[in-house]
Scaffold this active site. Sequence first.
Site, mmCIF file in Angstrom:
data_model
loop_
_atom_site.group_PDB
_atom_site.id
_atom_site.type_symbol
_atom_site.label_atom_id
_atom_site.label_comp_id
_atom_site.label_asym_id
_atom_site.label_seq_id
_atom_site.Cartn_x
_atom_site.Cartn_y
_atom_site.Cartn_z
ATOM 1 N N SER A 85 45.589 -19.814 23.332
ATOM 2 C CA SER A 85 46.719 -18.906 23.578
ATOM 3 C C SER A 85 47.364 -18.449 22.277
ATOM 4 C CB SER A 85 47.778 -19.596 24.429
ATOM 5 O OG SER A 85 47.249 -19.962 25.674
HETATM 6 N N1 SAH Z 1 46.021 -24.253 26.896
HETATM 7 C C1 SAH Z 1 45.048 -23.538 26.086
HETATM 8 C C2 SAH Z 1 44.640 -22.246 26.709
HETATM 9 C C3 SAH Z 1 43.446 -22.451 27.504
HETATM 10 S S1 SAH Z 1 42.781 -21.026 28.305
HETATM 11 C C4 SAH Z 1 45.598 -23.369 24.685
HETATM 12 O O1 SAH Z 1 46.334 -24.188 24.231
HETATM 13 O O2 SAH Z 1 45.264 -22.436 23.989
HETATM 14 C C5 SAH Z 1 42.880 -21.584 29.986
HETATM 15 C C6 SAH Z 1 42.020 -22.760 30.360
HETATM 16 O O3 SAH Z 1 42.232 -22.987 31.749
HETATM 17 C C7 SAH Z 1 40.527 -22.536 30.195
HETATM 18 O O4 SAH Z 1 39.988 -23.529 29.382
HETATM 19 C C8 SAH Z 1 39.986 -22.622 31.620
HETATM 20 O O5 SAH Z 1 38.694 -23.194 31.704
HETATM 21 C C9 SAH Z 1 41.034 -23.481 32.292
HETATM 22 N N2 SAH Z 1 41.084 -23.377 33.744
HETATM 23 C C10 SAH Z 1 40.968 -22.288 34.530
HETATM 24 N N3 SAH Z 1 41.074 -22.624 35.828
HETATM 25 C C11 SAH Z 1 41.266 -23.973 35.876
HETATM 26 C C12 SAH Z 1 41.435 -24.921 36.924
HETATM 27 N N4 SAH Z 1 41.439 -24.576 38.215
HETATM 28 N N5 SAH Z 1 41.604 -26.215 36.594
HETATM 29 C C13 SAH Z 1 41.613 -26.613 35.296
HETATM 30 N N6 SAH Z 1 41.451 -25.768 34.265
HETATM 31 C C14 SAH Z 1 41.281 -24.460 34.542
#
Ligand code: SAH
Length: 237
Positions: A85
Amino acid sequence: MLLSWMTAGQKDKADMITLNREGIGMTSLRTRERLVNRLIEQGIQPIDVLESIRTTPRHLFIDEALSHRAYEDVALPIGFNQTISQPYIVARMTETILNAAPDDATILEIGTGCGYQTAILAQHVKHVYSIERIRPLLDRTRQRLRDLGVNNVSVKCADGNLGWPQHAPFDCIITTAAATEVPRALLQQLKEGGVMVIPVGGREQQELKLYRKIDGKISDETLEAVRFVPLLGGVEN
Ligand code: SAH
């Protein structure tokens, strides 16, 4: 609570690795200060949140090839079609959570990804439970958090839509992937007085929403327009 999760020695080591790996300057204090100043201009206020953004080595959460962009205020790819993010969003979500969290808060995070938001949160609360659905991504993140000495985080590979009932209820829940509809199980696993921050919407248009549980009832507030990867179902091995 502000945990300093890198000792001076560890920090020197990290900086040295950085110097050897990427040359001088990219991760220098100056680029981090510039990022923090930008966040202040954008309205991020709490000193402890800004300080954790300044001291957390974002370049160690992304691919080496992109590390020269680590302290730009942008989302970057982390493989598996996912992103780290934008620092502004991480700061904003952290600020929102901490506004509502007690000092000894336990937090549930859905969407561990590379673990950057997890590591930032972990510096301010008692414990973070974090769920990621892509197993190989989570395996790398688990190792990274361990290497960085972040030890108040538990992660698991599962569908975050279901929450983590064994550790519920949580003081706060943060979801870093966009839901078309707010998962019911997550609202159920929120403590009385607790808050949940979650992007809601489709691929094109999303809003960052804040849900509050008061007297068992849920109220909601819209914070701002955002863009996240979608919250999917099931797990990917
Ligand atoms: N928190 C991260 C951003 C990750 S992007 C940061 O610090 O930058 C969002 C993440 O959510 C991805 O890795 C994706 O695989 C995960 N995701 C999407 N749907 C999900 C679900 N149902 N359960 C767990 N993770 C999920």
